[in-house]
Design an enzyme around this catalytic site. Structure first.
Site, PDB file in Angstrom:
ATOM      1  N   ASP A 377       0.847  -1.193   0.000  1.00 11.02           N
ATOM      2  CA  ASP A 377       0.000   0.000   0.000  1.00 11.02           C
ATOM      3  C   ASP A 377       0.892   1.256   0.000  1.00 11.02           C
ATOM      4  O   ASP A 377       2.107   1.163   0.173  1.00 11.02           O
ATOM      5  CB  ASP A 377      -0.886  -0.039   1.253  1.00 11.02           C
ATOM      6  CG  ASP A 377      -1.936   1.054   1.246  1.00 11.02           C
ATOM      7  OD1 ASP A 377      -2.274   1.556   0.154  1.00 11.02           O
ATOM      8  OD2 ASP A 377      -2.415   1.420   2.344  1.00 11.02           O
ATOM      9  N   GLU A 380       2.736   5.050  -3.971  1.00  9.37           N
ATOM     10  CA  GLU A 380       2.795   6.012  -5.094  1.00  9.37           C
ATOM     11  C   GLU A 380       4.147   6.723  -5.141  1.00  9.37           C
ATOM     12  O   GLU A 380       4.539   7.113  -6.248  1.00  9.37           O
ATOM     13  CB  GLU A 380       1.651   7.019  -4.954  1.00  9.37           C
ATOM     14  CG  GLU A 380       0.280   6.403  -5.117  1.00  9.37           C
ATOM     15  CD  GLU A 380      -0.122   5.498  -3.953  1.00  9.37           C
ATOM     16  OE1 GLU A 380       0.308   5.755  -2.817  1.00  9.37           O
ATOM     17  OE2 GLU A 380      -0.839   4.531  -4.216  1.00  9.37           O
ATOM     18  N   ASP A 487      -8.853   3.802  -2.258  1.00 10.51           N
ATOM     19  CA  ASP A 487      -9.863   4.199  -1.265  1.00 10.51           C
ATOM     20  C   ASP A 487     -11.123   4.770  -1.912  1.00 10.51           C
ATOM     21  O   ASP A 487     -11.326   5.980  -1.978  1.00 10.51           O
ATOM     22  CB  ASP A 487      -9.256   5.221  -0.295  1.00 10.51           C
ATOM     23  CG  ASP A 487      -8.113   4.615   0.495  1.00 10.51           C
ATOM     24  OD1 ASP A 487      -7.962   3.375   0.452  1.00 10.51           O
ATOM     25  OD2 ASP A 487      -7.369   5.369   1.142  1.00 10.51           O
TER      26      ASP A 487
HETATM   27  C1  GLC Z   1      -4.796   3.323   2.813  1.00 11.05           C
HETATM   28  C2  GLC Z   1      -5.239   2.116   1.999  1.00 11.05           C
HETATM   29  C3  GLC Z   1      -6.312   1.378   2.739  1.00 11.05           C
HETATM   30  C4  GLC Z   1      -5.809   0.967   4.112  1.00 11.05           C
HETATM   31  C5  GLC Z   1      -5.330   2.194   4.870  1.00 11.05           C
HETATM   32  C6  GLC Z   1      -4.675   1.839   6.201  1.00 11.05           C
HETATM   33  O1  GLC Z   1      -5.798   4.256   2.912  1.00 11.05           O
HETATM   34  O2  GLC Z   1      -5.647   2.485   0.717  1.00 11.05           O
HETATM   35  O3  GLC Z   1      -6.714   0.253   2.008  1.00 11.05           O
HETATM   36  O4  GLC Z   1      -6.811   0.330   4.827  1.00 11.05           O
HETATM   37  O5  GLC Z   1      -4.384   2.911   4.099  1.00 11.05           O
HETATM   38  O6  GLC Z   1      -3.575   1.021   6.015  1.00 11.05           O
END
Ligand code: GLC
Length: 763
Positions: A377, A380, A487
């Protein structure tokens, strides 16, 4: 002029080189004269095959600033003209003109344009302007949000009055780029601009949409073959499980309620104060034991890994990372520090082999705990802010205000941009120690992280197929990871959007994708969750995930009748698993997506050309999800084949319908689903997880004359299939004239392994 396989146009100011490749594709390089110094060694390598070998031929007309390419044997016989000027809005004002190259692709006649990877809006991209700069929109994103997490600078032109004319255009640059698709420049024009002093692109002419996607994935890489468990139903939540007991409870509930599930996710809550590669030992005292228990019940565990390494002495990844000097540098050569979940953090520079090696060690530690898959995650990479940036920015703004400048929305944009992803001006190093500006490789960060993670997992479990889920990526990411669309929010609009996004990612070479089912931001309502699970049971990547402190959205969270329906559709996914798995194998071999717009399967049907709210799953199933609140009917179009009307069989009732528009009852418990004429779906009884293989295979088919139903089977987890350890065959179902029964035979195409079934039941 005779067709050729390479050519050059030269004027005083520009030169243009064109060279054909293995298929019908060709590469075009346009450069000012004299040719500026420019290289980007980190662009993912392409499979261009043998230059000129059986290459398509073309001829070229014009001059480097206004040229046309005519492809032999292709109706879309031209790539429009190039113009060196680009309108002011598209120029990057912060750059010197020689650092930004642009051109206009002029296309005669009426066209639709698809692709560009992970983009919002509708499936057709005309009327929009898009940027490639991987970015976390930070919080929920809207229908107009751009750019998003992943960049794929590739689009497909479809001629509206000719169903057999397509052109793919791949802008082969990872620098920031912009696309104006029949928008500000008007119809018939696509503007392209890139932050590079010269431009390189690939043109992929084809007579079918499938052919364009195959060519594009031939160029950028075929999708990885996932382990089977990765295509089951997955359950995730930002806040759950908060501790071991919650994880065990979740697993228990799925099995008790007999709702199939293959994987549970561990979000940042499992970490010790959000330090990656750690577990909070108060709440998760025995990760290994927990994973063992989950495995015993046939669950896999997937942990989140963010790239931000907490800047804290005494924390092993930071200490060893400093020792091995693996972090991205700022403009002064210091480790760049930005804020992420654990607070101030440093960021691994995946361009260095030293970093990849170091990264592999920490990922492998996860595997030692029994973790099965890695969820990359924030890659980017996302940052909440960086201190230096904040100071610099605040100082600049203050100065401007002192000079009397008044700010409007551009300040907001600027601040948001600054706070969502790493800024330009950072520096990367290669193995020889040479510095490379972040601008060139920003869009590749997620790609190289996924590559590094894959390589790490390979070292540890050489024969196991890895599963990596990523948020950021670049063209070619399909070789390493599945992609989820970040998200989203728990709204009906976002559910609709998820259909377009998954279809579009498939057209952009990424077949294995899906949204957070149920939506991430905000509270889901029961009806929406059920409709989304119905749709989601068919998504290539099928994970229910939601944000912190949102209402629970497990399949059982809202009681009856929702729980029963949710269970039925998740079970449907497991019933058609042999079909889905075969489609994944085909995607791996060909690059073709599982989710296909109707016009991909039925190019000659004019009516099907603009339909995007129902679609094909593979070539046999048409799915028409209900996407509106309170709706209990679905109007839909069943396409025609090449030779005219087709028979479509209702999955639920077995009733036949002819091609054309229909209104179907679609109460909450129903997702309209149809089998195409002379096609079939291999399925089994419902199982609770993908390791369970029933010994009966069922064939559900819709027969007029002859159906061929492919089936693929392997061990579901190792790479042995690459050595031939798999079964691939086709059931041939032949209608016997005048007889009620059909003839069924299995044509084995590859018998490296026994089929899993002992008997076959026809439905
Ligand atoms: C980001 C991710 C999401 C995750 C969050 C906490 O917003 O896109 O999927 O739950 O971080 O890690």
């Amino acid at each position: 002029m005779n067709p050729t396989d390479s050519d050059r146009l030269q004027s005083e100011d520009f030169s243009l080189d064109i060279q054909s490749y293995e298929s019908t594709a060709c590469r075009v390089d346009i450069s000012p004269v004299p040719r500026p110094e420019y290289q980007n060694p980190f662009l993912p390598s392409l499979n261009t095959g043998e230059e000129s070998q059986q290459g398509g031929t073309f001829h070229l007309e014009g001059n480097p600033q206004q040229f046309r390419v005519f492809f032999e044997g292709n109706q879309l016989a031209e790539f429009g003209s190039l113009k060196s000027s680009f309108p002011a809005w598209a120029r990057d004002k912060s750059r010197a003109p020689e650092e930004w190259t642009s051109l206009i692709h002029e296309i005669e006649g009426s066209h639709s344009i698809f692709g560009l990877g992970e983009k919002t809006k509708y499936l057709e991209k005309s009327g929009g302007t898009y940027e490639m700069w991987n970015r976390d929109p930070s919080g929920l994103y809207t229908h107009n949000e751009d750019p998003l997490y992943t960049s794929i600078p590739f689009y497909i032109v479809r001629k509206d009055d000719d169903p057999f004319s397509y052109l793919g255009l791949y802008l082969h640059h990872s620098e920031r780029s912009k696309f104006d698709v029949q928008n500000r420049l008007g119809r018939g024009k696509v503007g392209l601009g890139v932050a590079a002093p010269r431009i390189s692109m690939f043109l992929l002419p084809a007579t079918t949409l499938k052919e364009v996607v195959k060519q594009f994935t031939q160029l950028t890489g075929k999708p990885f073959m996932p382990p089977k468990w990765a295509i089951g139903y997955h359950q995730s939540n930002y806040g759950i499980p908060h501790d071991e007991e919650e994880a065990r409870d979740m697993a228990r509930k799925f099995r008790q309620k007999e709702i199939p599930c293959d994987a549970l996710y561990f979000d940042i809550q499992h970490m010790d104060e959000h330090r990656v590669f750690s577990w909070d030992r108060d709440r998760f005292p025995d990760p290994k034991g927990l994973m063992e228990d989950l495995h015993e019940q046939n669950f896999k565990g997937v942990t989140i890994v963010d790239p931000g390494i907490k800047k804290e002495e005494g924390y092993s990844p930071y200490d060893t990372g400093r020792e091995r000097d693996v972090f991205i540098k700022d403009s002064e050569g210091e480790d760049f520090v930005g804020s992420l979940w654990p607070g101030f953090s440093t960021f691994p520079d995946f361009l260095r082999s030293e970093t990849r090696d170091w990264w592999a060690k920490y990922n492998n530690q996860q595997l030692d705990w029994g973790v099965d898959g890695i969820w990359n995650d924030m890659n980017e990479p996302a940052i909440f802010f960086s201190r230096k940036n904040l100071y610099e920015q605040a100082r600049q703004i203050q100065q401007d205000i002192d000079k009397g400048k008044s700010f409007g929305s551009e300040l907001k944009h600027h601040l948001i941009e600054m706070a969502t992803t790493t800024p330009e001006g950072l520096q990367h190093r290669d193995d020889s120690g040479e510095y490379h500006p972040h601008e060139k490789v920003h869009n590749l960060y997620g790609y190289y992280e996924a590559k590094a993670t894959t390589e790490g997992l390979k070292q540890h479990r050489p024969n196991k197929r890895p599963f990596i889920l990523t948020r950021a990526g670049f063209s070619g990411i399909q070789k390493y990871a599945a992609k989820w669309t970040g998200d989203n929010s728990s709204t009906w609009e976002h559910m609709k959007l998820s259909v377009y996004m998954v279809l579009n990612l498939g057209l952009s070479g990424v077949p294995f994708s899906g949204p957070d089912i149920g939506g991430f931001e905000g509270d889901v309502e029961p009806e929406l969750l059920t409709r989304w699970i119905q749709l989601g049971s068919l998504f290539p990547f099928c994970r229910n995930h939601s944000g912190l402190d949102t209402v629970p959205q497990q399949p059982w969270s809202f009681g009856e009748p929702y729980e029963r329906i949710n269970k039925e559709y998740i079970s449907l996914r497991y019933r058609i698993m042999p079909y889905l798995y075969t489609l994944f194998y085909k995607a791996h071999r060909t690059g073709l997506p599982l989710f296909r717009p109707l016009f991909m399967e039925f190019p000659s049907d004019n009516e099907a050309r603009s339909i995007t709210d129902h679609f094909m799953v593979g070539d046999a199933l048409l799915a028409a999800p209900v996407l509106e609140r309170g709706a209990s009917k679905k109007s839909l179009y069943l396409p025609e084949g090449k030779k005219g009307t087709l028979d479509w069989q209702d999955w639920w009732t077995g009733k036949s319908y002819e091609s054309g528009y229909h209104h179907f009852d679609a109460p909450l418990e129903k997702l309209p689903l149809f089998i195409r004429e002379d096609h079939g779906v291999p399925l089994t009884e419902t199982v609770q997880h993908t390791e369970d293989l029933p010994d009966t295979l069922r064939l559900r088919y819709n027969l007029k004359q002859k159906a061929r139903v492919p089936i693929y089977h392997d061990d579901g987890e190792t790479k042995d299939f690459q050595e031939g350890d798999y079964f691939f065959g086709e059931f041939v179902i032949d209608a016997q004239e005048g007889e009620k029964h059909a003839d069924v035979s299995l044509e084995a195409k590859h018998e490296g392994r026994e089929p899993f079934w002992d008997n076959v039941v026809l439905e």
